[in-house]
Write an enzyme that holds these catalytic residues in place. Sequence first.
Site, PDB file in Angstrom:
ATOM      1  N   HIS A   1      32.162 -24.571  14.834  1.00 56.87           N
ATOM      2  CA  HIS A   1      30.970 -25.114  14.484  1.00 56.87           C
ATOM      3  C   HIS A   1      30.796 -24.518  13.002  1.00 56.87           C
ATOM      4  CE1 HIS A   1      27.174 -27.600  14.764  1.00 56.87           C
ATOM      5  NE2 HIS A   1      26.966 -27.241  13.416  1.00 56.87           N
TER       6      HIS A   1
ATOM      7  N   GLU B   1      10.573 -25.773   8.378  1.00 59.46           N
ATOM      8  CA  GLU B   1      11.814 -26.316   7.915  1.00 59.46           C
ATOM      9  C   GLU B   1      11.532 -27.730   7.066  1.00 59.46           C
ATOM     10  OE1 GLU B   1      16.250 -27.370   9.192  1.00 59.46           O
ATOM     11  OE2 GLU B   1      14.526 -27.994  10.591  1.00 59.46           O
TER      12      GLU B   1
ATOM     13  N   GLU C   1      17.690 -28.993   2.610  1.00 56.53           N
ATOM     14  CA  GLU C   1      16.954 -28.362   3.389  1.00 56.53           C
ATOM     15  C   GLU C   1      16.571 -27.050   3.145  1.00 56.53           C
ATOM     16  OE1 GLU C   1      19.148 -31.013   7.139  1.00 56.53           O
ATOM     17  OE2 GLU C   1      19.269 -28.891   7.116  1.00 56.53           O
TER      18      GLU C   1
ATOM     19  N   ARG D   1      14.600 -23.380   4.567  1.00 56.76           N
ATOM     20  CA  ARG D   1      13.893 -22.571   5.636  1.00 56.76           C
ATOM     21  C   ARG D   1      13.543 -21.209   5.129  1.00 56.76           C
ATOM     22  NH1 ARG D   1      18.760 -24.817   7.087  1.00 56.76           N
ATOM     23  NH2 ARG D   1      18.717 -26.310   8.633  1.00 56.76           N
TER      24      ARG D   1
END
Length: 540
Positions: free
Chosen positions: A70, A260, A406, A408
């Site tokens: 992954h 997030e 995105e 964070r």
Amino acid sequence: MAADPAVAAEELPDFPAGVALYRSAYRNWVGEITADGLWACAPAGPDQVVAVVNWAWRHDWTVRARGSSHGWSPLTITEGTASDARVLLVDTASHLTGLSVESASSVRAGTGVTLEALLTYLEENGLGVTAAPAPGNLTLGGALAIDAHGTAVPARGEQRLPGHTYGSLSNLVLSLTAVVWDEDSGAYALRTYRRDEADCAALLAHLGRALVTEVVLRVGANTNLRCVSRTDISAGELFAAPGGDGRTFASFLERSGRLEAIWFAFTEYPWLKVWSVASTRPLTSRRVTSPYNYPFSDNVPTPVADLAGRMVSDAAWYLAPVLGTAQYEAAALGLVATLSADIWGPSKNTLLYLKPTTLKITTSGYAVLTTRDQVQRVVAEFASFYRERLTVYAALGRFPVNGSAEIRVTGLDDPADAELDGARAPLLSALRPSGEHPEWDTAVWLNVLTLPGTPHAEAFLREIERFLLRAYDGGHALTRVEWSKGWAYTEEEVWDDEEVLGTAVPASYGESLWEEATGVLDRLDPHGVYGNAFLDRLFR
């Protein structure tokens, strides 16, 4: 499927007896890096790993540890690896999965264990972590190799709990056991390193240039977390320039410390997730007893799947704004339909929220190191540049992004969090504190996601990368690449820009520190058993 013994004996002579051997395909998370028919093995334990590594050294093969694959970057296998390449995949996930509590504040774990299995085991023993990556199927070894992280900094008035860190998972390591070259015996052997040893610092985030079989992690008491999702705050307000009094990204960060933002391309209202520590269930929260509580995200809704499929099959990339709207609507409606806009439970159940069934997308990745009070500035500048370039591209009939941006935020890898005298910071973690700027205590993680094969994506992401490297060049902030994601963009390729690979990346750590890490990894693997073409290029 096990290999034909006769074929195996011919192609891999003298291979260690008793080690399961078979042919295997390799496919990374998004399918951009694949290889067919490579030889693979599944050692039953660390001693068999040592035997396999020594076999590879003596027969001029390379060894690539494989967990769940992954990842995006070519740290394991490089694209174009032929089936007859002398590359051996070593599957860690089959047997290197042991878990045991060492003490009230530490746990021993095999590197093949998944994060979901690890966090479940911790929860069963009253233990947990502050933050973790969203996918639960990552193996621990893979996560530690690339300093995997979640999203967390201290909220207003919050004190770090013993055994916890706001940095990467690598910052929790107390000791690790790796297969390294042993000069005395003239062979590779198991060696355990404590966190206060110099060589350990290079192995805490080794990028695949080592093979770690087991770690001992510092852990602390588990917490209950509440996660509230919102889709009603505009990007203009959330990512506004600092100084205003609106519902800004930094205002939520101050109150909760954990958030997030998922901003779908060509839309105005991000999906904002805000976590907060809550020992008891808030009145409006739904109790969750298992992870993955956003089924509309994990199982791609039909409208989203149909649009994505049409864009790929018919080259209808102009549908990116329609897809962005469909993704936003799926989130906004799904949160209501599944009663998941306000959930609460043991930390694992809100931290893990991404299944392998989610939409497969490619992503760029960077960490901007700065001070806590500069987070809104970084977020605002990034959002402004991203929006402006997306508008310019669209005006030219180009739609390079069809996923999301995105954002964070985490703390840095403060070695004191390990609570071990003399503990060292990971040399190659993107969250390694800066010696020149000790005031930097925070990292803003920035990712841009899009479907594989999207035209003009590399050129667009190159502009984003150049902006980040230019704007945050070590003055008031510093850009480092996120190892597992996309970076070093040229106009048409990724992981291929010579200036980024050869200059910008080493400089972001400091030339002497980069050379130190390279020297340790070379000394522990002088025969290049753990190399591949990309790593050899990066560490040349």
